[in-house]
Motif scaffolding. Sequence first.
Motif, PDB file in Angstrom:
ATOM      1  N   ASP A  13       0.899  -1.233   0.042  1.00 53.01           N
ATOM      2  CA  ASP A  13       0.092  -0.142  -0.054  1.00 53.01           C
ATOM      3  C   ASP A  13       0.902   1.329  -0.012  1.00 53.01           C
ATOM      4  N   ALA A  14       1.865   1.343   0.714  1.00 55.48           N
ATOM      5  CA  ALA A  14       2.948   2.480   0.882  1.00 55.48           C
ATOM      6  C   ALA A  14       3.514   2.376  -0.511  1.00 55.48           C
ATOM      7  N   VAL A  15       3.831   1.554  -1.338  1.00 56.74           N
ATOM      8  CA  VAL A  15       4.558   1.536  -2.502  1.00 56.74           C
ATOM      9  C   VAL A  15       3.535   2.330  -3.468  1.00 56.74           C
ATOM     10  N   ASN A  16       2.359   1.800  -3.408  1.00 60.23           N
ATOM     11  CA  ASN A  16       1.472   2.237  -4.392  1.00 60.23           C
ATOM     12  C   ASN A  16       0.850   3.694  -4.272  1.00 60.23           C
ATOM     13  N   VAL A  17       0.943   4.095  -3.085  1.00 63.07           N
ATOM     14  CA  VAL A  17       0.765   5.680  -2.485  1.00 63.07           C
ATOM     15  C   VAL A  17       1.867   6.346  -3.121  1.00 63.07           C
ATOM     16  N   PHE A  18       2.862   5.880  -2.823  1.00 67.96           N
ATOM     17  CA  PHE A  18       4.082   6.645  -3.177  1.00 67.96           C
ATOM     18  C   PHE A  18       4.284   6.885  -4.867  1.00 67.96           C
ATOM     19  N   VAL A  19       3.943   5.740  -5.202  1.00 71.53           N
ATOM     20  CA  VAL A  19       4.020   5.832  -7.003  1.00 71.53           C
ATOM     21  C   VAL A  19       3.060   6.328  -7.475  1.00 71.53           C
ATOM     22  N   THR A  20       1.811   6.622  -6.825  1.00 72.43           N
ATOM     23  CA  THR A  20       0.689   7.617  -7.653  1.00 72.43           C
ATOM     24  C   THR A  20       1.239   9.049  -7.570  1.00 72.43           C
ATOM     25  N   GLY A  21       1.658   9.586  -6.407  1.00 65.38           N
ATOM     26  CA  GLY A  21       1.913  10.790  -5.927  1.00 65.38           C
ATOM     27  C   GLY A  21       3.369  11.127  -6.857  1.00 65.38           C
ATOM     28  N   GLN A  22       4.254  10.340  -6.835  1.00 60.50           N
ATOM     29  CA  GLN A  22       5.607  10.442  -7.308  1.00 60.50           C
ATOM     30  C   GLN A  22       5.500  10.425  -8.796  1.00 60.50           C
ATOM     31  N   ARG A  23       4.828   9.764  -9.531  1.00 57.86           N
ATOM     32  CA  ARG A  23       4.691   9.762 -10.833  1.00 57.86           C
ATOM     33  C   ARG A  23       3.910  10.963 -11.330  1.00 57.86           C
ATOM     34  N   ARG A  24       2.901  11.539 -10.589  1.00 63.87           N
ATOM     35  CA  ARG A  24       2.360  12.822 -11.011  1.00 63.87           C
ATOM     36  C   ARG A  24       3.234  13.995 -10.952  1.00 63.87           C
ATOM     37  N   ALA A  25       3.938  14.029  -9.799  1.00 57.61           N
ATOM     38  CA  ALA A  25       5.156  15.022  -9.738  1.00 57.61           C
ATOM     39  C   ALA A  25       6.288  14.914 -10.853  1.00 57.61           C
ATOM     40  N   VAL A  26       6.709  13.672 -10.907  1.00 59.73           N
ATOM     41  CA  VAL A  26       7.932  13.434 -12.007  1.00 59.73           C
ATOM     42  C   VAL A  26       7.388  13.741 -13.404  1.00 59.73           C
TER      43      VAL A  26
ATOM     44  N   LEU B  11       9.026   3.943 -11.913  1.00 57.84           N
ATOM     45  CA  LEU B  11       7.812   3.853 -11.181  1.00 57.84           C
ATOM     46  C   LEU B  11       6.625   3.266 -11.734  1.00 57.84           C
ATOM     47  N   ASP B  12       6.570   3.032 -13.076  1.00 60.14           N
ATOM     48  CA  ASP B  12       5.690   2.269 -13.581  1.00 60.14           C
ATOM     49  C   ASP B  12       5.930   0.537 -13.209  1.00 60.14           C
ATOM     50  N   ALA B  13       7.253   0.179 -13.189  1.00 56.10           N
ATOM     51  CA  ALA B  13       7.696  -1.151 -12.999  1.00 56.10           C
ATOM     52  C   ALA B  13       7.459  -1.296 -11.393  1.00 56.10           C
ATOM     53  N   ALA B  14       7.701  -0.340 -10.579  1.00 62.58           N
ATOM     54  CA  ALA B  14       7.425  -0.498  -9.219  1.00 62.58           C
ATOM     55  C   ALA B  14       6.015  -0.877  -8.839  1.00 62.58           C
ATOM     56  N   ARG B  15       5.068   0.003  -9.697  1.00 60.12           N
ATOM     57  CA  ARG B  15       3.746  -0.224  -9.370  1.00 60.12           C
ATOM     58  C   ARG B  15       3.496  -1.750  -9.720  1.00 60.12           C
ATOM     59  N   ASP B  16       3.825  -2.137 -10.710  1.00 62.15           N
ATOM     60  CA  ASP B  16       3.441  -3.513 -11.428  1.00 62.15           C
ATOM     61  C   ASP B  16       3.998  -4.606 -10.578  1.00 62.15           C
ATOM     62  N   ARG B  17       5.161  -4.404 -10.002  1.00 68.29           N
ATOM     63  CA  ARG B  17       5.481  -5.128  -9.211  1.00 68.29           C
ATOM     64  C   ARG B  17       4.587  -5.291  -7.767  1.00 68.29           C
ATOM     65  N   ALA B  18       4.372  -4.281  -7.221  1.00 65.46           N
ATOM     66  CA  ALA B  18       3.453  -4.283  -6.059  1.00 65.46           C
ATOM     67  C   ALA B  18       2.182  -4.922  -6.336  1.00 65.46           C
ATOM     68  N   ASP B  19       1.571  -4.670  -7.439  1.00 66.86           N
ATOM     69  CA  ASP B  19       0.255  -5.218  -7.969  1.00 66.86           C
ATOM     70  C   ASP B  19       0.441  -6.801  -8.131  1.00 66.86           C
ATOM     71  N   ALA B  20       1.763  -7.309  -8.803  1.00 63.40           N
ATOM     72  CA  ALA B  20       1.783  -8.645  -8.746  1.00 63.40           C
ATOM     73  C   ALA B  20       1.960  -9.459  -7.543  1.00 63.40           C
ATOM     74  N   LEU B  21       2.799  -8.736  -6.598  1.00 65.59           N
ATOM     75  CA  LEU B  21       2.727  -9.342  -5.234  1.00 65.59           C
ATOM     76  C   LEU B  21       1.508  -9.373  -4.490  1.00 65.59           C
ATOM     77  N   ARG B  22       0.699  -8.201  -4.721  1.00 69.12           N
ATOM     78  CA  ARG B  22      -0.632  -8.534  -4.116  1.00 69.12           C
ATOM     79  C   ARG B  22      -1.508  -9.732  -4.441  1.00 69.12           C
ATOM     80  N   ALA B  23      -1.305  -9.610  -5.920  1.00 70.10           N
ATOM     81  CA  ALA B  23      -2.197 -10.964  -6.265  1.00 70.10           C
ATOM     82  C   ALA B  23      -1.473 -12.201  -5.969  1.00 70.10           C
TER      83      ALA B  23
END
Length: 291
Positions: free
Chosen positions: A218-231, A253-265
């Motif tokens: 969850d922390a990774v997803n929150v970070f990626v969402t905000g960071q990607r918008r700023a970057v 950042l996209d790769a980090a989001r994909d990894r978090a989603d895959a681990l969640r699944a």
Amino acid sequence: MDSDLFSRRRAERFAQLLDEANGGRRHHVRSRVDDELATLVAVSQRLTADRPDVQVDQDFRSGLRAMLVATAEREGIGAPAAAKSETAGAGASTRASLLPAVTARRARARGAILVGIAAGAVALSGISAASENAVPGDALYGMKRSTERAQLALASSDISRGQLFLDFARTRLDEAASVHGDRIGFGAVLDDMDADTRQGVRLLTTVAAQRADPAGLDAVNVFVTGQRRAVSGLLERTDQVERDRTRRSLALLDAARDRADALRAAIACGLPTPAASDALGPAPGTCPAER
């Protein structure tokens, strides 16, 4: 000569000189290291006289106190003599009663060193506060990065360290926005930002996989969402090289989001902890298709 003994004598003599400088009883002896230690005594006096006019961060204060208490316990500083004698037994009690006075001096020397470390750390924390807004090229930028490393050293868990790394990645992004007309400097800051991102994501995904707990994800997803918008805002730069470099950070950042989603699944479908791992942490397999 025994180097441990020599170092111990230096510490004891340093404690004596500190006592004398603070109005304590003078010791009518001279040591060949007095001239060398006089510089350290002068530093101690300046730290005492010129206290930084800043508010020390509470987290830093708590971490420093915990470190000093742990050191004091490990070294036996301030431990009651009665408690020691009760646990040591009769033989140890007899032996303790025969210890020379140098034992007390050693304890005082260790205590003086701990106090000196604490005073220096608090003084440096004032410089640390002043360096908070430093950017690459500023005189205090090195202190800013050193403070970040100290925060990591004091972190209590991999989750805390992972979150700190992500915070540092946000800080690097702010610094990158302040760099203009310097392709090399801009790229270097983004390199550091990406390195912090990888470290933070790897720590949080690893803990999530080991515990089968998606909280770190969850922390990774929150970070990626905000960071990607700023970057993405850096894509507005006119320099094509800087825009291309920015896209590489966005891809990470996209790769980090994909990894978090895959681990969640993987956690949801009960897959075991992945054996494979890379810069972003455990690489999970694919959940079996439902029939």
